[in-house]
Enzyme design. Structure first.
Site, PDB file in Angstrom:
ATOM      1  N   THR A   1     -16.191  17.251 -44.646  1.00 58.23           N
ATOM      2  CA  THR A   1     -14.882  17.581 -45.338  1.00 58.23           C
ATOM      3  C   THR A   1     -14.794  19.127 -44.861  1.00 58.23           C
ATOM      4  OG1 THR A   1     -13.545  17.861 -47.441  1.00 58.23           O
ATOM      5  CG2 THR A   1     -15.942  18.163 -47.681  1.00 58.23           C
TER       6      THR A   1
ATOM      7  N   HIS B   1     -11.859  15.919 -54.101  1.00 56.58           N
ATOM      8  CA  HIS B   1     -11.174  15.299 -54.830  1.00 56.58           C
ATOM      9  C   HIS B   1     -11.582  14.104 -55.480  1.00 56.58           C
ATOM     10  CE1 HIS B   1      -8.246  18.631 -55.071  1.00 56.58           C
ATOM     11  NE2 HIS B   1      -8.063  18.547 -53.740  1.00 56.58           N
TER      12      HIS B   1
ATOM     13  N   HIS C   1     -12.211  11.428 -52.581  1.00 52.82           N
ATOM     14  CA  HIS C   1     -13.453  11.676 -51.855  1.00 52.82           C
ATOM     15  C   HIS C   1     -14.788  11.368 -52.579  1.00 52.82           C
ATOM     16  CE1 HIS C   1     -10.608  15.177 -50.491  1.00 52.82           C
ATOM     17  NE2 HIS C   1     -10.409  14.238 -49.465  1.00 52.82           N
TER      18      HIS C   1
ATOM     19  N   ARG D   1      -9.443   8.420 -43.322  1.00 51.15           N
ATOM     20  CA  ARG D   1      -8.145   8.355 -42.474  1.00 51.15           C
ATOM     21  C   ARG D   1      -8.108   9.705 -41.858  1.00 51.15           C
ATOM     22  NH1 ARG D   1      -4.156  10.643 -45.823  1.00 51.15           N
ATOM     23  NH2 ARG D   1      -2.485   8.995 -44.987  1.00 51.15           N
TER      24      ARG D   1
END
Lengths: 385, 81
Positions: free
Chosen positions: A193, A198, A201, A287
């Site tokens: 990341t 958040h 995740h 995504r």
């Protein structure tokens, strides 16, 4: 057994003390090339085996193969060119077969380059093949525009490591491999990341952890876009969420000092291979992985894996769809698992979240953990993000 | 001038051929590369750990750093498999 590094062995091009002294003694007799900070990051990653099997900057054959076949000339999958650019004038004063000093902007030696090749390349071709666009609004394409006209190929030896403000969290592939072995983990999933973690995740990471022995939370701390959340704030967020919501016996937090390329699908493969070098057996691909703007399709980073022989990639990708909190399900879910319409989902855009945080408002707890939100509010008070 | 000065060492042809066979598919690009790798390890003192590819000396140093940083406790980690 731990997973093998890409290409079979972990590269080590960090000079030991004896050779380092010899290199420094001989440096004054060598040609010097001043390099950018992002190139130094690449050098350190090559030297420590993060980019195994690369032992230096790519020669023309590897470069061309990566662009056209997404592999090195040996046939091993590889999707991102790792190259060293110089101007035509600089290239002319360098002799093939000689050693050159690679130094930072202040003249401090970073590494020795054993120069094997000098070659021209076509910037537009590189941009279109790697980043699927020649649009200079794409951050990597803009960077290519500013690169020198000639690429240098050859093995490197690291002489001096830069000061690393995140050293405490920067484990090398050798270190994570020993750590996983000591912990008795046979399967490890890595999560990439460049954002704070958040709820979505967290959900994805924990779903993945259910099927493996351990989780490597591995945020990227190399060069990112100027509008990304600053690294020191992100690190405080990671520390906070791990302390409050993760099983410390099953989670390792370490940083990945690699520059973002924003190459979307190609970068998903690259990030997977790098995590394999760290000893991970699984890699989460979400995504729009490593995307920017609208240059790549939402799930292109999933589809690209179909182009490769899974055994050549070695690490197992775990594909996840967009996750969210669903009020009807009363829990975290994804489009794959939730039957309810989007009105029932708690969704906030990145822009909306930033606005709330800037005003000192804590976003809904279904979107982000309040402890994380408080760290972001404090951190963002001091930045213009 | 080159920093990486090399010397030639002769080994029996049959040993060379045997090593050439042995390194197929291992990631070593040549017999030369393999020999340098093994010799470096011997010079640094010790056999390589099969799983990590590191010498005992290297593993000990890494363990110390991992303990200092809080990634490992002083004793052997509780196995989480």
């Amino acid at each position: 057994m731990l997973i093998e590094p890409h290409g079979g062995r972990l590269v080590n091009r960090v000079l030991n003390e004896t050779w380092r002294k010899k290199a420094i003694d001989n440096a004054s007799k060598m040609a010097e090339i001043r390099i950018r900070d992002d190139t130094i990051t690449d050098i350190e990653n090559i030297a420590k085996g993060v980019f195994s099997p690369l032992e230096g900057f790519m020669g023309e054959s590897d470069f061309e193969n990566v662009l056209n076949r997404k592999s090195l000339s040996s046939g091993l999958p590889w999707t991102i060119p790792i190259c060293l650019d110089v101007t035509k004038e600089e290239a002319e004063r360098l002799e093939i077969g000689e050693d050159c000093v690679l130094a930072d902007s202040k003249g401090t030696i970073s590494a020795i380059l054993h120069l094997e090749e000098k070659y021209y390349y076509v910037k537009k071709e590189m941009a279109e093949k790697v980043f699927l666009t020649a649009d200079t609004k794409h951050p990597a394409v803009a960077k290519i525009e500013n690169m020198g006209a000639v690429l240098l190929g050859g093995k490197i030896d690291l002489v001096n490591e830069r000061f690393d403000p995140y050293r405490r969290y920067n484990l090398s592939p050798r270190e994570t491999r020993v750590l996983f072995k000591e912990k008795g983990w046979r399967t490890v999933v890595a999560f990439q990341t460049r954002n704070p973690v958040h709820r979505a995740h967290e959900y994805i990471q924990k779903c993945a952890l259910e099927i493996v022995d351990g989780l490597l939370l591995h945020p990227l701390v190399g060069e990112t876009k100027s509008d990304d959340i600053p690294t020191d704030i992100r690190i405080k967020c990671y520390e906070t969420i791990i302390r409050n919501y993760y099983n410390s016996g099953r989670t390792v937090f370490s940083v990945l000092p690699v520059n973002m390329r924003y190459a979307g699908p190609r970068e998903a493969i690259f990030h997977s291979l790098v995590r394999k070098n760290y000893g991970c057996t699984h890699f989460i691909v979400g995504r729009d992985h490593a995307g920017v703007g609208n240059y790549y399709g939402t799930y292109d980073a999933h589809y690209i894996f179909d182009e490769f022989d899974p055994s050549a990639i070695g690490i197992q990708p775990l594909f996840f769809e967009h996750a969210f909190y669903c009020k009807k399900c009363n829990g975290m879910a994804s489009a794959k698992t939730c039957p309810h319409p989007s009105e029932d989902h708690v969704f906030l855009s990145g822009t909306r979240v930033r606005e709330m945080l800037r005003r000192g408002e804590i976003p809904p707890k279904e979107f982000t953990r309040p402890e994380v939100a408080r760290v972001l509010i404090e951190g963002l008070k001091e930045t213009e993000i | 001038m080159t920093l990486d000065k090399r010397v030639t060492i002769k080994i029996p042809r049959h040993l060379y051929d045997k090593l050439k066979e042995m390194i197929k598919g291992t990631g070593f690009g040549s017999v030369n590369e393999f020999i340098v790798y093994v010799m470096r390890d011997i010079a640094s003192g010790g056999r390589l750990d099969q799983e990590t590819g590191l010498s005992k000396q290297e593993i000990d140093l890494i363990r110390k750093r991992l303990i200092a940083l809080g990634y490992l406790s002083n004793g052997k980690e509780e196995e989480n498999r």
